[in-house]
Motif scaffolding. Structure first.
Motif, mmCIF file in Angstrom:
data_model
loop_
_atom_site.group_PDB
_atom_site.id
_atom_site.type_symbol
_atom_site.label_atom_id
_atom_site.label_comp_id
_atom_site.label_asym_id
_atom_site.label_seq_id
_atom_site.Cartn_x
_atom_site.Cartn_y
_atom_site.Cartn_z
ATOM 1 N N LEU A 1 14.969 -0.180 -7.055
ATOM 2 C CA LEU A 1 14.290 -1.759 -7.216
ATOM 3 C C LEU A 1 14.795 -2.403 -8.244
ATOM 4 N N GLN A 2 15.345 -3.511 -7.974
ATOM 5 C CA GLN A 2 15.893 -4.423 -9.084
ATOM 6 C C GLN A 2 15.129 -5.531 -9.547
ATOM 7 N N THR A 3 14.139 -6.056 -8.611
ATOM 8 C CA THR A 3 13.358 -7.220 -8.683
ATOM 9 C C THR A 3 11.977 -6.839 -8.455
ATOM 10 N N LEU A 4 11.031 -7.154 -9.289
ATOM 11 C CA LEU A 4 9.570 -6.810 -9.061
ATOM 12 C C LEU A 4 8.789 -7.917 -9.517
ATOM 13 N N ASP A 5 8.369 -8.600 -8.596
ATOM 14 C CA ASP A 5 7.692 -9.968 -8.826
ATOM 15 C C ASP A 5 6.072 -9.705 -8.710
ATOM 16 N N LEU A 6 5.211 -9.768 -9.783
ATOM 17 C CA LEU A 6 3.865 -9.747 -9.453
ATOM 18 C C LEU A 6 3.059 -10.820 -10.162
ATOM 19 N N LEU A 7 3.736 -12.062 -10.349
ATOM 20 C CA LEU A 7 3.406 -13.198 -11.031
ATOM 21 C C LEU A 7 1.966 -13.629 -10.086
ATOM 22 N N GLY A 8 0.918 -13.718 -10.933
ATOM 23 C CA GLY A 8 -0.415 -14.292 -10.376
ATOM 24 C C GLY A 8 -1.197 -13.183 -9.728
ATOM 25 N N THR A 9 -0.737 -12.094 -9.644
ATOM 26 C CA THR A 9 -1.524 -11.234 -8.770
ATOM 27 C C THR A 9 -2.728 -10.493 -9.513
ATOM 28 N N PRO A 10 -3.800 -10.644 -8.846
ATOM 29 C CA PRO A 10 -4.927 -10.368 -9.564
ATOM 30 C C PRO A 10 -5.152 -9.061 -9.959
ATOM 31 N N VAL A 11 -4.249 -8.368 -10.515
ATOM 32 C CA VAL A 11 -4.381 -6.890 -10.822
ATOM 33 C C VAL A 11 -4.698 -6.663 -12.339
ATOM 34 N N ASP B 1 -2.999 1.539 -18.327
ATOM 35 C CA ASP B 1 -2.302 2.491 -18.714
ATOM 36 C C ASP B 1 -1.386 3.063 -17.498
ATOM 37 N N THR B 2 -0.252 2.511 -17.295
ATOM 38 C CA THR B 2 0.791 2.848 -15.982
ATOM 39 C C THR B 2 2.106 3.198 -16.771
ATOM 40 N N HIS B 3 2.321 4.395 -16.431
ATOM 41 C CA HIS B 3 3.627 4.789 -16.938
ATOM 42 C C HIS B 3 4.708 4.909 -15.812
ATOM 43 N N TRP B 4 4.268 4.470 -14.621
ATOM 44 C CA TRP B 4 5.261 4.409 -13.567
ATOM 45 C C TRP B 4 6.326 3.526 -13.685
ATOM 46 N N LEU B 5 6.233 2.409 -14.524
ATOM 47 C CA LEU B 5 7.229 1.310 -14.820
ATOM 48 C C LEU B 5 8.413 2.132 -15.521
ATOM 49 N N SER B 6 8.315 3.101 -16.312
ATOM 50 C CA SER B 6 9.554 3.824 -16.734
ATOM 51 C C SER B 6 10.802 4.361 -15.739
ATOM 52 N N SER B 7 10.317 4.501 -14.468
ATOM 53 C CA SER B 7 10.953 5.059 -13.587
ATOM 54 C C SER B 7 11.994 4.056 -13.001
ATOM 55 N N LEU B 8 11.647 2.832 -13.186
ATOM 56 C CA LEU B 8 12.439 1.903 -12.527
ATOM 57 C C LEU B 8 13.884 1.388 -13.229
ATOM 58 N N SER B 9 14.643 2.430 -13.170
ATOM 59 C CA SER B 9 15.953 2.329 -13.810
ATOM 60 C C SER B 9 16.840 1.320 -13.535
ATOM 61 N N SER B 10 16.648 0.864 -12.326
ATOM 62 C CA SER B 10 17.578 -0.191 -11.920
ATOM 63 C C SER B 10 16.824 -1.413 -11.975
ATOM 64 N N LEU B 11 15.693 -1.603 -12.484
ATOM 65 C CA LEU B 11 15.104 -2.918 -12.520
ATOM 66 C C LEU B 11 15.943 -4.015 -13.484
ATOM 67 N N LYS B 12 15.794 -5.295 -12.815
ATOM 68 C CA LYS B 12 16.732 -6.171 -13.523
ATOM 69 C C LYS B 12 15.695 -7.632 -13.992
ATOM 70 N N TYR B 13 14.968 -7.609 -12.913
ATOM 71 C CA TYR B 13 13.937 -8.927 -12.976
ATOM 72 C C TYR B 13 12.535 -8.237 -13.039
ATOM 73 N N LEU B 14 11.825 -8.667 -13.880
ATOM 74 C CA LEU B 14 10.224 -8.288 -13.912
ATOM 75 C C LEU B 14 9.709 -9.552 -14.327
ATOM 76 N N ASP B 15 8.640 -9.763 -13.444
ATOM 77 C CA ASP B 15 7.818 -11.196 -13.788
ATOM 78 C C ASP B 15 6.244 -10.512 -13.626
ATOM 79 N N LEU B 16 5.500 -10.499 -14.812
ATOM 80 C CA LEU B 16 4.045 -10.205 -15.015
ATOM 81 C C LEU B 16 3.380 -11.287 -15.423
#
Length: 997
Positions: A162-172, A176-191
């Motif tokens: 995964l290179q792009t993860l866009d969660l902008l405005g998602t009601p989440v 405590d989330t460790h899952w993000l550390s596995s996204l080694s290819s991630l270039k774009y992150l929008d929280l």
């Protein structure tokens, strides 16, 4: 011909820009894989598609190729589905979101080559765990998705590609989330727009992502206690990290700056707006050699100006510094910027001063925002170069002088000059702006005549505001404008006397303001029939228009102002969605039951000064958002309906000047936001309820005057902490004045400059046009006549209990109300003395204590009231000498008459010991003056003239030479002045005595 490889390479990018199938028709012989088509149909089956967005997804003979379905993208070689673009959309026409809902079905797992998945803007029950099994996924967009379950599954960490993860405005809710550390290819992150205040582990993980290039955390409420440690770890980001957006996170300067400057070589986009940056802008920003966008706006604490180091930013395209406290001189500020690169400069809402420099030297500049500053001076006489400017905002400054030649701005599409001091002609400067779309020149001093010729080249114009100038629009009745305007505001311009017929040609009209234009006659039928249905705002106020108004239910106009005309007939039906309705100062008559047709959107209703009659309707519980209710000066009868108590948001309520009867309904106590309540000049009766003081904690104005209220003044009124105007006059109120009046702190804090209203900064343009700033007014009995106060209402602090049956003494506590400007206690049965310390009320302009039974002397402190303009203590039992002061002796005898034992100037009654004729002056305090007063003769005036002519320059010359002579002379003059004032005053007193009354 484009190769297959190139098509596959650019397919995801193309998919982002289109809602349609991106490859359909390119390779007709390529069809989608059958089992993937079946999987898509299964996916559709689990969804709710109320808006037929997937209508092309059919298993029919003519629609079996799923690569042609809406939102489906396929590999041109294999036919495998590689992209799903299924974002919801917003329909302006229907004013609602058009999207999918339901479950995200696991049939997506059959799409083994899926690399791009966009489900943004839809409504789903949850984000399913199986999405983590889409191993080839490169782009996942879930922004704006409405979820029933706010949990993000840990399985998303399996998306190693995964290179792009866009969660902008998602009601989440992310904790405590460790899952993000596995996204080694991630270039774009929008929280952005996700509450991250408890998401410490996620943040610490995000900043360790080795490939991260862009991080967006807008409105994310970063953890206050961990912000420093989180931002310190940002130094671990890769050298390719280029974009950071921390908009609106309340981060202070000392938290952001230390780590930020570690990325001066890589960052190209920095957004630190709406934080808590303080002090001057650091010079270190000048080391960001690759910086293209810098947004430091809305911090309110940045001071000074732009440092000279910014000249080094040769790649800077956008610099936004809105809403700060910058106070640099504009020419020097411009000198610190790179003139060749800058495209957008936003400096609105600062304190920048100085005159306008020649900004055409910034050759790349396309947008310039200088509004709401302190710019003064005039435009440059001439601009040196042709400009690329598209947008120029200069409104709300103090720019003066004439407009220069604007022909160098041939590309200009927006020009806002409103709220300045510009003058001269306007029309001749517009002809060269052929690309102009928006023009606002309102609230200036432009003059002259504008004709059709001035608009010939303005075919693209959609917004025009020339209001509040001295312009005359000499437009022919049969004129056909070259433009189609959406907004026309010509308030206070001079149009022809008849209704402008050229409006018939404007098919896109949404906002129309032709108020105060001297228009007379009736409104033509074509206007009501063809123009009204399209309008969102209509202002025809302050003209000379007459006739009836037809029912307007065919339109959907939220804001309507027909006030100050001569419209007559019954009140028509207005659009159900009307939010602001003003028909004041007309001749509408009959009942107002048609109001019940309106819906909950109604927020402003002004029917004042008409001939409306009958009982008030009992449908007020429909108007939960009503903020202003003005029904004054009509002919309404009957009781106030109980449903009025449903107006929980109402701030101003006036029913003055009707014939309402009965008691105040107890439901009215539910209107706890009331700031102004005026029920004066009716026939209301009963006792003043205790709950007024208990419920109306925001009340600033209360008037119950000229009714039939009886009983005592409830002590609970002393709980009105914010009250500035209290008027209970002309009733049958008895008892004493409560001693707790000193608790009325709104009257106690000295003269107040607070306005009886609210902050306008949040109002939109239409609300400002409708006149919110003057909506608060009050009619007061002032200096013998009724006066209406609007803009200065906040300066009036008044207590009026006159014309009742009050007894007892005036409580001394009243002298603690230091802000009082007017006090009227006249026409009661008050006894005892005037409070000794009345002189503490230093702002007092009006004091009427007449027609009571007050006794004792006039307090000496009363002579200290230098602002007193009206005084009436007549018809009491006051005695003794009127204190001597310039102020008290300036009132005529009527202010003191009816007090038989009161004596002294200006009365004719001599006080004991005044047998020498000085009346009011003590013998030991003044010198004897000859009884005939002949020292003021013709020779006296001749002597003055001769002395002035021959002595002035000689004396003045001597005084200019010698300091000691000068000081001695002016001391002598002061002594002579004091003695002369006393002598002249006594002489005039004798003159009054010799002259018949």
């Amino acid at each position: 011909m484009v190769s297959y490889d190139m098509m596959i390479l650019y397919l995801p990018l193309l998919f982002i820009c289109s809602n349609t199938n991106l490859v359909s028709g390119i390779i007709p012989e390529t069809r989608c894989v059958d089992h993937e088509r079946i999987a898509l149909l299964q996916f559709k089956k689990a969804l709710v598609d109320d808006y037929a967005l997937l209508n092309s997804w059919k298993d029919s003979t003519n629609a079996r190729d799923c690569c042609r379905w809406r939102g489906v993208g396929c590999n041109n070689s294999t036919g495998q589905v590689i992209a799903l673009h299924l974002s919801g959309t917003w329909s302006d026409q229907e004013d609602q979101k058009l999207g999918l809902s339901g479950e995200i079905d696991s049939s997506l797992l059959s799409l083994s080559s899926l690399t791009y998945l966009d489900l943004s803007g839809n409504n789903f029950t949850r984000i399913p765990e199986f999405i983590g099994s889409l191993k080839n996924l490169h782009h996942l967009n879930l922004s704006g998705v409405e979820l029933t379950s706010p949990k993000i599954p840990d399985q998303l960490g399996n998306l190693s590609n995964l290179q792009t993860l866009d969660l902008l405005g998602t009601p989440v809710f992310i904790k405590d989330t460790h899952w993000l550390s596995s996204l080694s290819s991630l270039k774009y992150l929008d929280l952005s727009n996700i509450y991250l205040s408890y998401s410490v582990s996620l943040l610490n993980t995000a900043i360790k992502l080795p490939s991260l290039v862009e991080l967006r955390l807008r409105n994310s409420f970063l953890p206050v206690n961990t912000a420093n440690s989180f931002l310190d770890l940002l130094t671990n980001l890769s050298n390719s990290f280029s974009a950071l957006d921390l908009h609106n996170n309340d981060l202070p300067s000392d938290t952001i700056y230390p780590w930020l400057f570690n990325f001066s070589r890589s960052l190209s986009v920095v957004n630190l707006s709406v934080n808590k940056l303080l002090g001057t802008i650091p010079d270190a920003f000048g080391t960001f050699r690759n910086l293209k966008t810098l947004d430091l706006g809305f911090n309110n604490g940045l001071k000074g100006g732009i440092p000279s180091s910014f000249r080094n930013l040769s790649h800077l395209h956008r610099l936004l510094l809105y809403r700060n406290d910058l106070d640099q001189d504009l020419p020097s500020l411009f000198s610190n910027l790179h003139v060749r690169s800058l495209q957008v400069l936003g400096l609105s809402w600062n304190r920048i001063s100085g005159s306008l420099p020649d900004f055409t030297t910034f050759s790349a500049l396309t947008e310039l925002y200088l509004d709401n500053n302190r710019l003064n001076g005039s435009f440059p006489r001439k601009f040196q170069e042709n400009s690329s400017l598209l947008i120029l905002h200069l409104w709300s400054n103090r720019i003066n002088g004439l407009l220069p030649d604007l022909s160098v701005f041939g590309s200009l599409s927006e020009l806002y000059l409103d709220n300045n001091l510009l003058q001269g002609t306007l029309g001749g400067r517009l002809g060269s702006l052929s690309k102009l779309k928006s023009l606002d020149a309102s609230f200036n001093f432009f003059s002259g005549t504008i004709t059709e010729q001035h608009f010939v080249n303005l075919s693209r114009l959609v917004y025009l505001d020339l209001s509040h100038n001295s312009l005359t629009l000499n437009l022919k009745p049969d004129w056909s404008p070259p433009f189609q305007l959406g907004t026309i505001s010509l308030s206070s311009c001079k149009l022809r006397s008849s209704f402008p017929t050229w409006l018939k040609t404007q098919k896109n009209l949404v906002v129309l303001d032709i108020s105060n234009n001297g228009i007379s006659g009736t409104v033509p039928n074509w206007f009501w029939e063809s123009v009204i249905p399209r309008l969102q705002y209509l202002n025809l106020s302050s003209n000379e228009i007459y006739g009836t108004v037809p029912d307007l239910v065919s339109g959907e106009i939220p804001l309507i102002d027909l006030g100050s005309n001569s419209f007559s007939g019954s009140l028509p039906l207005f659009p159900a969605n009307t939010a602001v309705l003003i028909v004041r100062d007309n001749m509408f008559s009959g009942p107002v039951s048609s109001l019940c047709h309106l819906t909950t959107t109604l927020s402003f209703l002004d029917l004042s000064n008409n001939k409306l009659s009958g009982k008030l309707p009992n449908c007020w519980n429909s108007y939960e958002q009503l903020f202003i209710l003005n029904l004054e000066n009509n002919e309404f009868t009957g009781e106030i309906p109980d449903s009025i108590g449903a107006l929980r948001s109402v701030f101003m309520m006036s029913m003055r000047g009707n014939r309402l009867t009965g008691e105040l309904p107890s439901f009215l106590r539910n209107c706890t936001d009331l700031g102004l309540l005026d029920l004066g000049e009716n026939m209301l009766s009963g006792k003043i309820p205790e709950w007024i003081g208990e419920s109306f904690w925001m009340l600033r104005v209360l008037s119950l005057s000229s009714n039939r209220f009886h009983g005592a003044i409830p002590a609970s009124l002393c709980m009105l902490k914010k009250i500035q105007i209290l008027d209970l006059s002309v009733n049958i109120i008895s008892g004493t004045i409560p001693k707790c009046v000193n608790n009325l702190s709104g009257m106690s804090t000295g003269r107040t400059y607070a306005t009886i209203g609210f902050d306008e900064s949040g109002l939109d343009h239409s609300q400002r046009l409708i006149g919110y700033r003057t909506m608060f007014k009050e009619t007061l009995q002032w200096k013998g006549r009724q006066s209406e106060y609007r803009n200065t209402l906040g300066l009036v602090v008044s207590l009026d209990l006159s014309s009742n049956r009050l007894t007892g003494e005036i409580p001394d506590q009243i002298t603690s109300l230091l802000g009082l400007v007017a006090v009227n206690l006249s026409r009661n049965s008050l006894t005892g003395p005037i409070p000794e310390h009345v002189g503490l009320l230093r702002w007092l302009d009006f004091l009427d204590l007449s027609r009571n039974h007050l006794a004792g002397g006039i307090p000496l402190s009363l002579s200290q009231l230098s602002n007193l303009g009206v005084l009436d203590v007549s018809f009491n039992n006051l005695s003794g000498r009127i204190p001597k002061s310039t102020q008290l002796q300036s009132f005529d005898m009527s202010s003191y008459t009816g007090n038989p034992t009161l004596c002294g100037v200006p009365l004719l009654n001599e006080c004991p010991g005044d047998g020498d004729g000085t009346r009011g002056g003590r013998q030991e305090d003044i010198e004897e003056v000859e009884d005939d007063g002949k020292w003021i003769s013709n020779g006296f005036y001749v002597s003055i003239v001769i002395g002035f002519v021959f002595g002035f320059w000689g004396l003045c010359g001597s005084l200019l030479v010698s300091d000691s002579w000068r000081h001695g002379y002016f001391g002598f003059l002061k002594m002579v002045k004091d003695k002369t004032i006393v002598t002249v005053e006594i002489s005039f007193a004798r003159l009054y005595r010799r002259t018949p009354t």
